[in-house]
Motif scaffolding. Sequence first.
Motif, PDB file in Angstrom:
ATOM      1  N   PRO A   1       0.607   3.296  -9.227  1.00 52.07           N
ATOM      2  CA  PRO A   1       1.847   2.898 -10.031  1.00 52.07           C
ATOM      3  C   PRO A   1       1.361   1.841 -11.200  1.00 52.07           C
ATOM      4  CG  PRO A   1       1.764   1.804  -7.790  1.00 52.07           C
ATOM      5  CD  PRO A   1       0.570   2.844  -7.913  1.00 52.07           C
ATOM      6  N   ASP A   2       1.782   1.995 -12.410  1.00 55.87           N
ATOM      7  CA  ASP A   2       1.485   1.098 -13.426  1.00 55.87           C
ATOM      8  C   ASP A   2       1.985  -0.248 -13.225  1.00 55.87           C
ATOM      9  OD1 ASP A   2       3.912   1.359 -14.598  1.00 55.87           O
ATOM     10  OD2 ASP A   2       3.177   2.702 -16.176  1.00 55.87           O
ATOM     11  N   GLU A   3       1.756  -1.262 -14.162  1.00 58.20           N
ATOM     12  CA  GLU A   3       2.404  -2.429 -13.943  1.00 58.20           C
ATOM     13  C   GLU A   3       3.919  -2.341 -13.999  1.00 58.20           C
ATOM     14  OE1 GLU A   3       0.875  -5.379 -16.976  1.00 58.20           O
ATOM     15  OE2 GLU A   3       2.570  -6.424 -16.856  1.00 58.20           O
ATOM     16  N   ASN A   4       4.536  -1.660 -14.872  1.00 59.92           N
ATOM     17  CA  ASN A   4       6.019  -1.806 -15.114  1.00 59.92           C
ATOM     18  C   ASN A   4       6.495  -1.013 -13.896  1.00 59.92           C
ATOM     19  OD1 ASN A   4       6.569  -3.346 -17.101  1.00 59.92           O
ATOM     20  ND2 ASN A   4       6.131  -1.611 -18.614  1.00 59.92           N
ATOM     21  N   GLU A   5       5.929  -0.007 -13.077  1.00 58.04           N
ATOM     22  CA  GLU A   5       6.435   0.645 -12.068  1.00 58.04           C
ATOM     23  C   GLU A   5       6.615  -0.428 -10.895  1.00 58.04           C
ATOM     24  OE1 GLU A   5       5.013   4.408 -11.040  1.00 58.04           O
ATOM     25  OE2 GLU A   5       5.812   4.461  -9.009  1.00 58.04           O
TER      26      GLU A   5
ATOM     27  N   GLU B   1       0.890  -1.448  -0.031  1.00 56.29           N
ATOM     28  CA  GLU B   1       0.012   0.007  -0.002  1.00 56.29           C
ATOM     29  C   GLU B   1       0.892   1.404   0.028  1.00 56.29           C
ATOM     30  OE1 GLU B   1      -0.607  -2.488   1.688  1.00 56.29           O
ATOM     31  OE2 GLU B   1      -0.283  -2.205   4.136  1.00 56.29           O
ATOM     32  N   PHE B   2       2.126   1.060   0.749  1.00 55.13           N
ATOM     33  CA  PHE B   2       3.020   2.411   0.652  1.00 55.13           C
ATOM     34  C   PHE B   2       3.302   2.778  -0.761  1.00 55.13           C
ATOM     35  CE2 PHE B   2       3.638   0.637   4.847  1.00 55.13           C
ATOM     36  CZ  PHE B   2       3.201   1.930   5.631  1.00 55.13           C
ATOM     37  N   LEU B   3       3.032   1.920  -1.719  1.00 59.45           N
ATOM     38  CA  LEU B   3       3.549   2.376  -3.258  1.00 59.45           C
ATOM     39  C   LEU B   3       2.256   3.028  -3.737  1.00 59.45           C
ATOM     40  CD1 LEU B   3       5.051  -1.053  -4.734  1.00 59.45           C
ATOM     41  CD2 LEU B   3       6.265   0.759  -3.552  1.00 59.45           C
ATOM     42  N   PHE B   4       1.406   2.907  -3.054  1.00 64.31           N
ATOM     43  CA  PHE B   4       0.130   3.468  -3.756  1.00 64.31           C
ATOM     44  C   PHE B   4      -0.421   4.878  -2.842  1.00 64.31           C
ATOM     45  CE2 PHE B   4      -1.740   0.276  -6.521  1.00 64.31           C
ATOM     46  CZ  PHE B   4      -0.776  -0.591  -6.369  1.00 64.31           C
ATOM     47  N   GLN B   5       0.117   5.048  -1.830  1.00 65.15           N
ATOM     48  CA  GLN B   5      -0.055   6.168  -1.142  1.00 65.15           C
ATOM     49  C   GLN B   5       0.968   7.554  -1.334  1.00 65.15           C
ATOM     50  OE1 GLN B   5       0.266   4.137   2.776  1.00 65.15           O
ATOM     51  NE2 GLN B   5      -1.779   4.111   3.287  1.00 65.15           N
TER      52      GLN B   5
ATOM     53  N   ARG C   1       2.782  -8.601  -0.064  1.00 67.41           N
ATOM     54  CA  ARG C   1       1.338  -8.772   0.172  1.00 67.41           C
ATOM     55  C   ARG C   1       0.654  -7.831  -0.890  1.00 67.41           C
ATOM     56  NH1 ARG C   1      -0.809  -6.625   5.761  1.00 67.41           N
ATOM     57  NH2 ARG C   1      -0.118  -4.786   5.188  1.00 67.41           N
ATOM     58  N   THR C   2      -0.433  -8.366  -1.360  1.00 68.75           N
ATOM     59  CA  THR C   2      -1.203  -7.449  -2.315  1.00 68.75           C
ATOM     60  C   THR C   2      -1.931  -6.550  -1.501  1.00 68.75           C
ATOM     61  OG1 THR C   2      -3.269  -8.922  -2.164  1.00 68.75           O
ATOM     62  CG2 THR C   2      -1.552  -9.428  -3.834  1.00 68.75           C
ATOM     63  N   LEU C   3      -2.175  -5.599  -2.173  1.00 70.29           N
ATOM     64  CA  LEU C   3      -2.752  -4.251  -1.765  1.00 70.29           C
ATOM     65  C   LEU C   3      -3.771  -4.339  -0.634  1.00 70.29           C
ATOM     66  CD1 LEU C   3      -2.408  -1.053  -2.140  1.00 70.29           C
ATOM     67  CD2 LEU C   3      -4.505  -1.620  -3.571  1.00 70.29           C
ATOM     68  N   ASP C   4      -3.459  -3.783   0.590  1.00 69.16           N
ATOM     69  CA  ASP C   4      -4.381  -3.906   1.762  1.00 69.16           C
ATOM     70  C   ASP C   4      -4.757  -2.499   2.165  1.00 69.16           C
ATOM     71  OD1 ASP C   4      -5.778  -4.464   4.163  1.00 69.16           O
ATOM     72  OD2 ASP C   4      -3.934  -4.858   5.415  1.00 69.16           O
ATOM     73  N   ILE C   5      -5.590  -2.238   1.430  1.00 64.86           N
ATOM     74  CA  ILE C   5      -6.231  -0.844   1.488  1.00 64.86           C
ATOM     75  C   ILE C   5      -7.694  -0.824   1.602  1.00 64.86           C
ATOM     76  CG2 ILE C   5      -6.880   0.006  -0.651  1.00 64.86           C
ATOM     77  CD1 ILE C   5      -4.194   1.990  -0.308  1.00 64.86           C
TER      78      ILE C   5
ATOM     79  N   LYS D   1      -6.919   8.800  -2.368  1.00 62.96           N
ATOM     80  CA  LYS D   1      -8.049   9.388  -3.317  1.00 62.96           C
ATOM     81  C   LYS D   1      -8.401   9.040  -4.444  1.00 62.96           C
ATOM     82  CE  LYS D   1      -7.086  14.138  -1.807  1.00 62.96           C
ATOM     83  NZ  LYS D   1      -6.017  14.908  -2.316  1.00 62.96           N
ATOM     84  N   TYR D   2      -7.414   8.714  -5.342  1.00 59.86           N
ATOM     85  CA  TYR D   2      -7.516   8.483  -6.635  1.00 59.86           C
ATOM     86  C   TYR D   2      -8.526   6.874  -6.703  1.00 59.86           C
ATOM     87  CZ  TYR D   2      -3.255   5.931  -6.004  1.00 59.86           C
ATOM     88  OH  TYR D   2      -2.171   5.182  -5.742  1.00 59.86           O
TER      89      TYR D   2
END
Length: 317
Positions: A60-64, A50-54, A84-88, A95-96
């Motif tokens: 982040p796209d697939e390659n990132e 989740e830290f990659l998304f916050q 671990r897959t996204l735990d949000i 927001k997004y």
Amino acid sequence: ECEEAKAKGAAPAKTKDGTEIMVMGNIGNPSDAHRVAEYGAEGAGLFRTEFLFQDRDQEPDENEQFESYVEAAKAMNGNPVIIRTLDIGGDKPVKYLDTPVEDNPFLGERGVRFCMARPELFRTQLRALLRAASEENIWIMFPMISGVEELNNVLAFQDEVRKGLMAEGIKIIDKVKTGIMIEVPSAVAEAEKLGAICDFFSIGTNDLTQYVMAADRGNKAVAEICDSLNPAVLRMIKMTCDAAKTTGIEVGMCGELAGNSKASALLLGLGLNELSMSGPSIPEVKEAIRAVSMNDCHALAEKALAANSGDEVRELL
Ligand code: PEP
Ligand code: MG
């Protein structure tokens, strides 16, 4: 002092009678991976993606994602990285991602519930993970699994994503190690069935404690009740370890309790063979493990399970 700690961290965590315990690091991005490796982590037992998304404006796209997962694994020099897959969800709004506003976010749409309801988001992450796991020692872990049917649905989705990649001519290894967080009480009750259909368990004591004790992990007014050393929580940990043993899978712990060096002997006695924690806790926990033998650990676990409160358990430790 820091150098001394790192030297303690470098040696393996073997009990006096020779049982080797994997001590791993909890990370939130690739640079954390380098940091926990310096403290002696034998891999990463929990990569909280989740830290990659916050704190950004778009996902982040697939390659990132792929690059981040591969970089974290490279920092571990071949030791496993459990991603671990996204735990949000409602408790960690993004927001997004249009996270829901809920009356009870901890009981709402979070973890795999959130991802299964957003297949495009989940597919992108699983594509990145399956590709990365085909190149590096990466294991995939699903959060908030609450039962067998749910895990079967998640595994079926993962398989569909794998087939999609193969159809595009992307080589994906046959068997990516796939496991689950044990952090919902219903998963403990069903642990033997769950262990039969996945490759490993990792106990999340932060959520498991709040759900077992019905006490919000962030609410100071009930902090004494939200106690990971409460014998009821320890019983759930024991049940999970027993089920892992019966089904022949590995069982670790990645919640806060795993980093408490005073609890290490107890956790070994309950049946854990892998512990994952923040970097600075690694040297002390390894030292604590080197100071005990499994017989003592088992005796301690028996006493702790028979105690009447978390405070009584703390006395024993
Ligand atoms: C846990 O619940 O113990 C855990 C490790 O996950 P998180 O703290 O990210 O919910
Ligand atoms: Mg959790």
